[in-house]
Design an enzyme around this catalytic site. Structure first.
Site, PDB file in Angstrom:
ATOM      1  N   ASP A 243       0.834  -1.205   0.000  1.00 21.31           N
ATOM      2  CA  ASP A 243       0.000   0.000   0.000  1.00 21.31           C
ATOM      3  C   ASP A 243       0.860   1.243   0.000  1.00 21.31           C
ATOM      4  OD1 ASP A 243      -1.692  -2.281   1.279  1.00 21.31           O
ATOM      5  OD2 ASP A 243      -3.036  -0.820   0.356  1.00 21.31           O
TER       6      ASP A 243
HETATM    7  O1  MRU Z   1      -7.536  -3.173   2.636  1.00 22.61           O
HETATM    8  P1  MRU Z   1      -7.228  -3.509   1.196  1.00 22.61           P
HETATM    9  O2  MRU Z   1      -7.950  -4.708   0.691  1.00 22.61           O
HETATM   10  O3  MRU Z   1      -7.375  -2.305   0.290  1.00 22.61           O
HETATM   11  O4  MRU Z   1      -5.694  -3.887   1.216  1.00 22.61           O
HETATM   12  C1  MRU Z   1      -5.092  -4.322   0.034  1.00 22.61           C
HETATM   13  C2  MRU Z   1      -3.674  -4.670   0.192  1.00 22.61           C
HETATM   14  O5  MRU Z   1      -3.105  -4.589   1.264  1.00 22.61           O
HETATM   15  C3  MRU Z   1      -2.947  -5.032  -1.062  1.00 22.61           C
HETATM   16  O6  MRU Z   1      -1.946  -5.960  -0.791  1.00 22.61           O
HETATM   17  C4  MRU Z   1      -2.311  -3.769  -1.658  1.00 22.61           C
HETATM   18  O7  MRU Z   1      -3.238  -2.734  -1.740  1.00 22.61           O
HETATM   19  C5  MRU Z   1      -1.749  -4.022  -2.989  1.00 22.61           C
HETATM   20  S1  MRU Z   1      -3.011  -4.265  -4.220  1.00 22.61           S
HETATM   21  C6  MRU Z   1      -2.265  -4.467  -5.700  1.00 22.61           C
END
Ligand code: MRU
Length: 354
Positions: A244
């Site tokens: 993220d």
């Molecule tokens: O809470 P989320 O589902 O948005 O978290 C997603 C993740 O942690 C993913 O690993 C990250 O965003 C990478 S997506 C290509």
């Protein structure tokens, strides 16, 4: 059933409601920035790249039918609305970076004297371009990662573990860490992929498992507390996860549970790879402690599909993400520009205007 999370026809935006998958495949119409903020906040769309794309396209959908008397009005509205979208979820940096880039563009074009209608078209086109750029980026990550993993393993087919959902549903298509898995599978180099269920939102068992079954990959689901036991009983060649936000020293914020897998991976000598577009790298932050971590509602832990599973009265701690220190990212950081050691990241990318 569909793997297309984001549908844009130049005017209307629809997103696949990820709260309903895998039982139902239903699209929701996103008509404006307020809708965009809500679907991101409620996690009807999620995943760092998809959040940014849907945020920007929700602005495009609103702009298409709007008119502004002056370019100054339009440019100010664009900046204000983007700033609002950034507040929907704090940890992923992609929306923040897209907002800053698009605001700067609108302000520059406005200062250059561009007329409102033309400026509007430029902004809408910029947002639409994110869809194609993201797929191109993901394919590069997929191929760089696949080559690196095969090379390091010395094998022709590899066994991997992944966490959360980083696939077509988290991006404009193909995926980041799951893009690496897709790339290996397309070259007949994937022996097996394990995925975690990813409590509490269950991105792994609902979304990643769905993508893996959809594409008939050799795949097995494990619970989040089985990672170390899996590494002890199966020789994994790599763990691949998304990000993220990656700080300039390589510390990485990703879905809660990533850190414990990285700790176990070091103990079991399994190379650990973070796979992320350069849009997820935040060179403004020195290290992971500076990354804001989103806390999600307790209800996500205490209930599943509206049914209470936790003892009434218990309090919960529900951080959505954790920080994996750079020292545990032993395989490397796989980006659209290549695979880097965490210590190389800022040097390699500092000239890329990130
Ligand atoms: O809470 P989320 O589902 O948005 O978290 C997603 C993740 O942690 C993913 O690993 C990250 O965003 C990478 S997506 C290509």
């Amino acid at each position: 059933m569909s793997l297309e999370a984001i549908v844009w026809n130049g005017k209307d935006l629809k997103i696949l409601d990820q709260l309903l998958l895998p039982e139902k495949s239903e699209y929701i119409s996103v008509k404006n920035v307020e809708d965009g903020w809500n679907v991101i906040h409620k996690m009807q769309v999620r995943g760092a790249p998809a959040i940014a794309i849907v945020g920007c396209l929700s602005l495009a959908a609103e702009l298409v039918d709007s008119s502004h008397e002056t370019s100054e009005d339009l440019s100010k509205a664009v900046s204000d609305k983007l700033a609002h979208l950034v507040t929907a979820r704090p940890t992923a940096v992609n929306m923040k970076k897209a907002a800053s880039e698009l605001s700067d563009l609108a302000q520059t074009l406005c200062a250059d004297g561009m007329k409102p209608e033309e400026l509007k078209k430029k902004v809408v086109d910029w947002c639409a371009q994110m869809l194609t750029d993201d797929v191109t980026t993901n394919r590069k990550i997929g191929d760089f990662g696949a080559i690196a993993i095969i090379e390091k393993s010395g094998k022709t087919k590899v066994k991997l573990l992944t966490h959360c959902n980083t696939g077509s549903l988290a991006t404009a298509g193909y995926g980041t860490a799951l893009g690496v898995v897709r790339s290996l599978h397309s070259k007949q180099q994937l022996d097996h992929i394990y995925c975690t269920e990813t409590r509490p939102y269950n991105q792994g068992c609902r979304l990643t498992a769905y993508e893996l079954v959809y594409e008939s990959m050799p795949a097995t689901l494990i619970c989040d507390n089985m990672g170390a036991a899996l590494m002890n009983s199966v020789k994994l060649d790599a763990i691949v996860v998304g990000a993220d936000r990656v700080a300039s020293n390589g510390d990485t914020a990703n879905k809660i549970g990533t850190y414990q897998l990285a700790v176990a991976a070091l103990h079991h000598d399994v190379p650990f790879y973070v796979c992320a577009p350069t849009t997820s790298i935040d060179l403004n932050l020195a290290c992971g402690t500076e990354i804001p971590i989103e806390e999600r509602p307790q209800q996500e832990m205490t209930h599943i599909a509206g049914v209470r599973i936790a003892a009434p009265g218990i309090s919960c701690w529900n951080p959505g993400f954790d920080i994996t220190p750079a020292s545990l990212i032993t395989g490397g950081i796989v980006t659209d520009l290549g695979v880097f050691k965490p210590s190389e990241l800022s040097g390699k990318l500092k000239n890329q205007s990130l």
